[in-house]
Design a protein around this motif. Structure first.
Motif, mmCIF file in Angstrom:
data_model
loop_
_atom_site.group_PDB
_atom_site.id
_atom_site.type_symbol
_atom_site.label_atom_id
_atom_site.label_comp_id
_atom_site.label_asym_id
_atom_site.label_seq_id
_atom_site.Cartn_x
_atom_site.Cartn_y
_atom_site.Cartn_z
ATOM 1 N N LYS A 128 0.792 -1.720 0.136
ATOM 2 C CA LYS A 128 0.251 -0.123 0.236
ATOM 3 C C LYS A 128 0.862 1.130 0.512
ATOM 4 O O LYS A 128 0.775 2.126 -0.836
ATOM 5 C CB LYS A 128 -0.612 0.176 1.405
ATOM 6 N N GLN A 129 1.538 0.989 0.763
ATOM 7 C CA GLN A 129 2.740 2.255 0.895
ATOM 8 C C GLN A 129 3.521 2.927 -0.432
ATOM 9 O O GLN A 129 4.042 3.276 -1.277
ATOM 10 C CB GLN A 129 3.822 2.146 1.818
ATOM 11 N N SER A 130 3.929 1.691 -1.532
ATOM 12 C CA SER A 130 4.599 1.765 -2.328
ATOM 13 C C SER A 130 3.742 1.802 -3.398
ATOM 14 O O SER A 130 4.116 1.865 -4.951
ATOM 15 C CB SER A 130 4.960 0.361 -2.341
ATOM 16 N N ALA A 131 2.190 2.157 -3.859
ATOM 17 C CA ALA A 131 1.381 1.642 -4.504
ATOM 18 C C ALA A 131 1.736 3.180 -5.222
ATOM 19 O O ALA A 131 1.619 4.189 -4.253
ATOM 20 C CB ALA A 131 -0.232 1.609 -4.368
ATOM 21 N N ASP A 132 2.244 3.269 -6.331
ATOM 22 C CA ASP A 132 2.379 4.732 -6.739
ATOM 23 C C ASP A 132 2.490 3.974 -8.838
ATOM 24 O O ASP A 132 1.499 3.045 -9.071
ATOM 25 C CB ASP A 132 3.362 5.469 -6.963
ATOM 26 N N LYS A 133 2.157 5.192 -9.474
ATOM 27 C CA LYS A 133 2.390 5.198 -10.921
ATOM 28 C C LYS A 133 3.537 5.226 -11.133
ATOM 29 O O LYS A 133 4.466 5.770 -11.021
ATOM 30 C CB LYS A 133 0.995 6.205 -12.194
ATOM 31 N N GLU A 134 3.648 4.548 -12.782
ATOM 32 C CA GLU A 134 5.075 4.532 -13.330
ATOM 33 C C GLU A 134 4.605 4.966 -15.242
ATOM 34 O O GLU A 134 3.602 5.156 -15.564
ATOM 35 C CB GLU A 134 6.150 3.252 -13.835
ATOM 36 N N TYR A 135 5.913 6.620 -14.717
ATOM 37 C CA TYR A 135 6.008 6.954 -16.247
ATOM 38 C C TYR A 135 6.899 7.188 -16.842
ATOM 39 O O TYR A 135 8.125 7.519 -16.709
ATOM 40 C CB TYR A 135 5.992 9.314 -15.540
#
Length: 261
Positions: A128-135
């Motif tokens: 949950k903490q590392s949930a992010d998007k990559e661009y």
């Protein structure tokens, strides 16, 4: 009574040899009447096997020779009285302390093992903490703001971003049309990241973005959700971290009880 004496002696000798044979079976070698237990060879071999070495007769023979050599050196050091040296005693005390600490930790972890639900809970928290998007972005980096503004005007008139990127002062991306590949937003400095994450897919910044490197024109080519690795892939690391925390808690508990002056 005297008729049976030879038989009694023979029986006693047989029992003695049998006992001697049993003792030899438990030992890998005898060095100046000092036994090297077979269990010590087994322990040494298992340590090597855990590092990828195959358990072979040749390996066991080599380990036996190594332990014999160590025993010979140890006996010679003792004969010369080196065990009474203050420096040797200090090192032995340190080694004993380390062994006792490791034994305590093993005993504590055996009584308080890390459970599967604890690993799962920690995994979910980290995911949950590392949930992010990559661009997947491109950029053109120039020295002055006016240069960046001119590039933006050319892009608005239909110029190709990849061609204009050849003039970028970022040598790592200029030859690839300004391509920065896939990255999390935190990879970039904040002004760059803030501008990039505000872009729609396929759009470029219509205002130059300033960072400590110069002035950027940024285009966002694509974005995707990041996926946490499977739990089985990271289970050993999570297990190790949870064990570290548990041992740290034990240390704090024992320290609170100890009288330290």
């Amino acid at each position: 009574m005297t008729r049976f004496a030879p038989r009694a002696v023979a029986l006693a000798l047989a029992l003695a040899f049998a006992a001697s044979g049993a003792a030899w079976a438990q030992n890998a070698a005898m060095v100046n009447n000092k036994a090297i237990p077979k269990a010590r060879v087994d322990e040494f071999v298992q340590a090597l096997v855990s590092q990828g070495r195959p358990d072979t007769p040749e390996l066991r023979a080599a380990v036996r020779e190594e332990l014999i050599a160590r025993e010979i050196f140890t006996q010679e050091a003792e004969r010369k009285g080196l065990a009474r040296s203050a420096d040797v005693q200090r090192q032995l005390d340190n080694a004993r302390q380390q062994i006792m600490i490791q034994a305590l930790i093993r005993d504590y972890m055996k009584a308080n093992p890390i459970k599967d639900d604890e690993v799962k809970a920690e995994y979910d928290k980290l995911a949950k903490q590392s949930a992010d998007k990559e661009y997947k972005a491109r950029h053109i980096l120039v020295e002055k703001e006016d240069q960046a503004k001119q590039i933006i005007e050319q892009l608005k008139k239909g110029a190709k971003f990849e061609e204009l990127a050849k003039q970028s002062k970022d040598p790592g991306s200029a030859a690839n049309g300004g391509d920065l590949d896939w990255n999390a937003s935190g990879t970039f400095v904040k002004p760059f990241s803030d501008a990039m994450t505000q872009l729609e897919k396929g759009k470029f910044t219509e205002t130059p973005v300033q960072t400590q490197f110069g002035w950027h024109v940024i285009r966002l080519d694509d974005l995707r959700e990041t996926k946490a690795p499977p739990i089985d892939q990271v289970r050993p690391q999570i297990q190790q971290e949870l064990e570290r925390r548990r041992v740290q808690a034990l240390q704090q508990e024992l320290r609170a009880k100890a009288k330290v002056q």
